[in-house]
Design an enzyme around this catalytic site. Structure first.
Site, PDB file in Angstrom:
ATOM      1  N   GLU A   1      -5.230 -43.577 -17.033  1.00  0.00           N
ATOM      2  CA  GLU A   1      -5.311 -42.316 -17.763  1.00  0.00           C
ATOM      3  C   GLU A   1      -3.984 -41.851 -18.343  1.00  0.00           C
ATOM      4  OE1 GLU A   1      -7.681 -40.368 -18.693  1.00  0.00           O
ATOM      5  OE2 GLU A   1      -9.389 -41.317 -17.750  1.00  0.00           O
TER       6      GLU A   1
ATOM      7  N   SER B   1     -39.218 -23.657  35.967  1.00  0.00           N
ATOM      8  CA  SER B   1     -38.634 -23.758  37.311  1.00  0.00           C
ATOM      9  C   SER B   1     -37.128 -23.982  37.315  1.00  0.00           C
ATOM     10  CB  SER B   1     -39.300 -24.915  38.070  1.00  0.00           C
ATOM     11  OG  SER B   1     -40.677 -24.681  38.245  1.00  0.00           O
TER      12      SER B   1
END
Length: 674
Positions: A84, A336
């Site tokens: 680029e 329980s």
């Protein structure tokens, strides 16, 4: 041709800069109004090692994630600059040579061959979200690029590109792109992956690999060829789906995000590998259980309180199972699973010992008549066997002596948030008549595993650890854990009896199936049921949840041995226990002494005493001699014919002192030694 004209105009401007007055040019650039360079990034929830668990989009729905240069593969950065803007580190924002070349090519071919934009100019365009199809747009980019170069470093400009470059659909920035297209962080990209991510921002929609794979492949290959880095590159195919970053622990991530919406980074204590294993286990657990059955799993290190895995449901997106409901946090009947706490509190109060005999027979508390799950009464048996068999009547007898309000207070002190439908606790809480979450129960069992002083569970790493609450004495905690460890593992389990202390539970109507257990390091909680609370016929904690619990422990690796008994633990058979502990006898108002019952006058309840090195003076009143004195459930003085004594107690910390007279009446106080 408009594009070509814009490029020619930009090139003319670049060449004419030298002809302008230096001062006028500087003033022109200095007067540039910069767009905001601080951009919103999506919130992230990470595991303990930094692995991304969940990423949230920014307000407009785009996925943009914070990223630093050190978090990006150097191969990508080299490719990006080489392709680029090879003179990126040399120019001042505009590359005149690139502009001239682009303009000449545009004039020659009548179309754009190369853009001529530097990375800085591209950043300018991205920050303003402006196009370059006009002369004015190109001039604005040039001016803004020059201004950016004066106020930012090259590294800051490159970081802005990495944050804003478009990669197709809602994906913005290199980190979001790498996670979405390749499912991994950008710190380790292959050469072909890096090349594709260099090529995509130029035409993010036209080159989307999932929609235009040929165009994406060609663009990738051009990057490799033009940079001279194609030799030996293993290219392969391009990704065919635009994914989303992993969505691990979605319920936890959503909860954290809602509680702290202003924070961007959230570092949890979760173990990412274990989290994924538990998610997989939850999916297996509900396979074949019906479309509406869900599951939840919570794993923690009970020494530190760190939560290592948090699974609120097998699949967050499964509407049939109401997968969006977080069943780790949901309040349900615990069945329980509270029985071990009741027994441990009874041990601490001197009401019972594991080898105390207790009656499992019909009993009435007004209109309340508890029944065993199978409707069978076992008669007289040891407390140890009553807990192992999960009988219902013995813990209700003990809770009647302890008091339901005291049980609720202990749960709250442990960090739980019990919810009572009626607002007032009754004896039914012993059998599940209270709302608790899976997190509450794991917190409680973590305290038992840590000898009664387990640290609060912690999910965020920056949470300041709190002092562990004092729940039980080490002796009572060990006694309960020892009983639970002797319960036989589920059929087919690789674990042996004695390695994992665990308890199962089934709520009324088979609505909830539970299994909570711990070894010497980890505590795990399992819940299965339907989020809407409807029954699951035939679902029992022992059959449904316990095998999942033991499989979860198997995925942790080697089991850590449970602790050895404390030195002052009383390990005796029933016949050798002190007379008041041999058989449990129900006593009304056990903690409000009868007029002639024993009373501890010194030390008072809740007192903090300094250690003297000589013990703790004990002063008693009333009660029929001889007396028995217990400290943390262990007898220290027996056959006492005096109401004054000196207790051999000098260890720092909490201690529960209980006195029992010859008629079995008792009184107790809790003190702390500093």
């Amino acid at each position: 041709m408009k594009r070509a004209a814009a490029l020619l105009a930009g090139a003319a401007l670049a060449l004419g800069l030298a002809a302008h007055s230096r001062d006028r040019f500087d003033s022109w650039v200095a007067a540039t109004v910069l767009p905001p360079v601080l951009s919103e990034t999506g919130a992230e929830v990470r595991a303990g090692d930094g692995t991304l668990l969940r990423a949230f989009p920014v307000e407009d729905g785009r996925l943009r994630l914070a990223v630093g240069l050190h978090e990006v593969d150097p191969v990508f950065l080299r490719l990006l600059i080489a392709y680029e803007d090879r003179r990126f580190y040399d120019h001042a924002g505009v590359d005149p040579l690139a502009l001239l070349r682009a303009a000449a090519q545009a004039a020659r071919y009548g179309r754009v061959v190369s853009g001529g934009s530097t990375l800085t100019m591209q950043v300018a365009r991205l920050l303003e979200n402006s196009g370059t199809g006009s002369v004015g747009g190109k001039l604005r980019q040039i001016r803004l690029a020059l201004a950016l170069e004066r106020q930012l470093t090259k590294e800051q400009i490159l970081s802005l590109y990495l944050l804003h470059a478009p990669y197709g659909g809602p994906v913005e920035g290199i980190r979001a792109a790498s996670l979405s297209w390749f499912g991994k962080e950008p710190r380790r990209l292959t050469l072909a992956e890096a090349a594709l991510l260099v090529a995509l921002p130029q035409s993010p929609e036209a080159r989307r690999p999932d929609r235009h794979p040929d165009a994406a492949r060609a663009a990738r290959d051009r990057v490799l060829a033009r940079t001279g880095m194609d030799a030996g590159a293993t290219r392969g195919d391009v990704p065919r789906t635009l994914g989303t970053p992993r969505q691990d622990a979605p319920h936890l991530a959503e909860s954290i995000r809602q509680r702290m919406p202003q924070r961007i980074q959230h570092r949890t204590t979760l173990d990412p590998a274990l989290q994924r294993q538990m998610q997989s286990l939850a999916r297996r657990a509900v396979a074949g259980q019906g479309d509406a059955v869900s599951a939840a799993i919570l794993v923690a290190d009970h020494a530190t309180g760190d939560v290592l895995a948090y699974v609120g449901s097998p699949d967050y997106t499964d509407g049939q199972r109401q997968g969006y409901v977080d069943m780790v946090a949901a309040s349900r009947s615990p069945g329980s699973t509270l029985k071990p706490l009741i027994y441990a509190m009874a041990f601490d109060e001197g009401l019972a010992h594991p080898d105390t005999l207790i009656d499992d027979a019909p009993v009435y508390f007004g209109r309340y008549a508890p029944q065993n799950f199978d409707g069978v009464f076992r008669g007289r048996l040891t407390v140890r066997d009553a807990l192992s068999l999960s009988l219902n009547i013995p813990p209700v007898l003990l809770l009647d002596e302890i008091g339901p309000a005291r049980l609720m207070s202990t749960l709250e002190r442990a960090g739980a948030a019990p919810q009572l439908p009626s607002g007032q606790p009754g004896l039914a809480v012993a059998l599940g008549g209270v709302g608790l979450s899976l997190r509450d129960l794991v917190q409680l069992y973590a305290a038992i595993a840590q000898g009664g002083d387990g640290p609060p569970l912690r999910i965020l790493q920056d949470t300041h650890p709190k002092d562990p609450p004092h729940i039980l004495s080490p002796v009572a905690a060990w006694q309960v854990a020892h009983i639970l460890a002797d319960i036989a593992p589920p059929a087919g389990s690789a674990a042996r009896a004695g390695q994992i202390a665990y308890k199962t539970g089934t709520s009324y109507g088979h609505r909830d199936a539970w299994a909570i257990g711990f070894d010497g390091q980890h505590v795990i909680g399992i819940w299965l049921g339907r989020p809407d609370g409807s029954p699951v016929p035939g679902a029992f904690g022992g059959d449904l949840a316990a095998p999942v619990l033991f499989e979860a422990f198997g995925r942790l690796g080697s089991l850590v041995p449970l602790p050895r008994p404390p030195q002052n633990a009383l390990i005796l058979g029933t016949a050798h226990l002190p007379e008041p502990l041999r058989v449990f006898r129900s006593r009304s108002a056990a903690f409000e002494p009868a007029p002639d019952g024993p009373e501890v006058t010194f030390p008072p309840e809740g007192a903090t005493l300094r250690r003297s090195g000589f013990g703790v003076p004990l002063k008693l009143r009333a009660g029929r001699l001889p007396l028995t004195v217990l400290v943390d459930g262990a007898p220290v003085l027996t056959g006492l014919h005096s109401r004054d004594a000196l207790l051999p107690l000098d260890a720092p910390g909490f201690a529960r002192i209980a006195v029992i007279d010859a008629d079995g009446r008792s009184a107790s106080v809790e003190i702390r030694l500093d």
